[in-house]
Design an enzyme around this catalytic site. Structure first.
Site, mmCIF file in Angstrom:
data_model
loop_
_atom_site.group_PDB
_atom_site.id
_atom_site.type_symbol
_atom_site.label_atom_id
_atom_site.label_comp_id
_atom_site.label_asym_id
_atom_site.label_seq_id
_atom_site.Cartn_x
_atom_site.Cartn_y
_atom_site.Cartn_z
ATOM 1 N N HIS A 55 6.955 11.000 -6.380
ATOM 2 C CA HIS A 55 5.609 11.025 -6.952
ATOM 3 C C HIS A 55 5.019 9.625 -6.936
ATOM 4 O O HIS A 55 5.721 8.643 -6.727
ATOM 5 C CB HIS A 55 5.615 11.588 -8.376
ATOM 6 C CG HIS A 55 6.277 10.710 -9.387
ATOM 7 N ND1 HIS A 55 7.650 10.641 -9.530
ATOM 8 C CD2 HIS A 55 5.762 9.856 -10.304
ATOM 9 C CE1 HIS A 55 7.952 9.797 -10.501
ATOM 10 N NE2 HIS A 55 6.818 9.296 -10.981
ATOM 11 N N GLU A 115 1.068 11.154 -11.148
ATOM 12 C CA GLU A 115 1.323 11.015 -12.585
ATOM 13 C C GLU A 115 0.362 9.988 -13.166
ATOM 14 O O GLU A 115 0.084 8.971 -12.540
ATOM 15 C CB GLU A 115 2.761 10.545 -12.811
ATOM 16 C CG GLU A 115 3.105 10.282 -14.263
ATOM 17 C CD GLU A 115 4.500 9.705 -14.460
ATOM 18 O OE1 GLU A 115 4.895 9.562 -15.627
ATOM 19 O OE2 GLU A 115 5.180 9.386 -13.469
ATOM 20 N N HIS A 118 0.848 -1.197 0.000
ATOM 21 C CA HIS A 118 0.000 0.000 0.000
ATOM 22 C C HIS A 118 0.878 1.240 0.000
ATOM 23 O O HIS A 118 2.075 1.164 0.241
ATOM 24 C CB HIS A 118 -0.959 0.023 1.199
ATOM 25 C CG HIS A 118 -0.291 0.200 2.516
ATOM 26 N ND1 HIS A 118 0.270 -0.853 3.208
ATOM 27 C CD2 HIS A 118 -0.094 1.298 3.277
ATOM 28 C CE1 HIS A 118 0.793 -0.407 4.342
ATOM 29 N NE2 HIS A 118 0.595 0.896 4.403
#
Length: 131
Positions: free
Chosen positions: A69, A117, A9
């Site tokens: 990111h 993204e 996770h």
């Protein structure tokens, strides 16, 4: 050596759980699995994503060490619609949309400045471009 099987996770610190919930549901199409007072567990295309509210947290400076990111796979077919959705919702695009690394990519920020993204390529396609 430990044989890691994959990512379990991802937990993202947010300053306001309600605005982050709205963003992740409406932009990424997340589904709520659990909702607590200061945390929300989401399913985003099979990825377990946890948002945890930290009211006093300050956004990270891009020059700090930490997660850069989080990228989510979007199909080539759906990519133009994803970019259109970002623009319609007035979400600031920080990079792209461009063709890069074997796929189309666009980057943007969540309400706390965490970079997200959308990418259409795969690791195998990216490696072909670097060989």
């Amino acid at each position: 050596m430990i044989n890691v099987q994959g990512i379990n996770h991802i937990t993202i610190r947010v300053s306001n759980i309600k605005s982050s919930e709205t963003f992740y549901l409406n932009v990424l199409g997340a589904k709520i699995v659990h909702k607590g007072n200061t945390d929300i567990y989401l399913d985003v295309g099979g990825v377990w994503l946890c948002l945890i509210e930290m009211k006093d947290a300050k956004p990270m400076d891009k020059n700090q060490i930490g997660v850069d990111h989080v990228a989510f796979t979007v199909s080539e077919e759906h990519f133009p619609k994803a970019v259109q959705l970002l623009r319609e919702r007035k979400i600031k695009i920080t990079r792209g949309p461009i063709k890069r690394g074997g796929g189309n990519t666009v980057s943007f920020n969540d309400p706390d400045g965490n970079e997200i993204e959308f990418f259409t390529g795969s690791l195998q396609e990216r490696m072909k471009n670097w060989q």
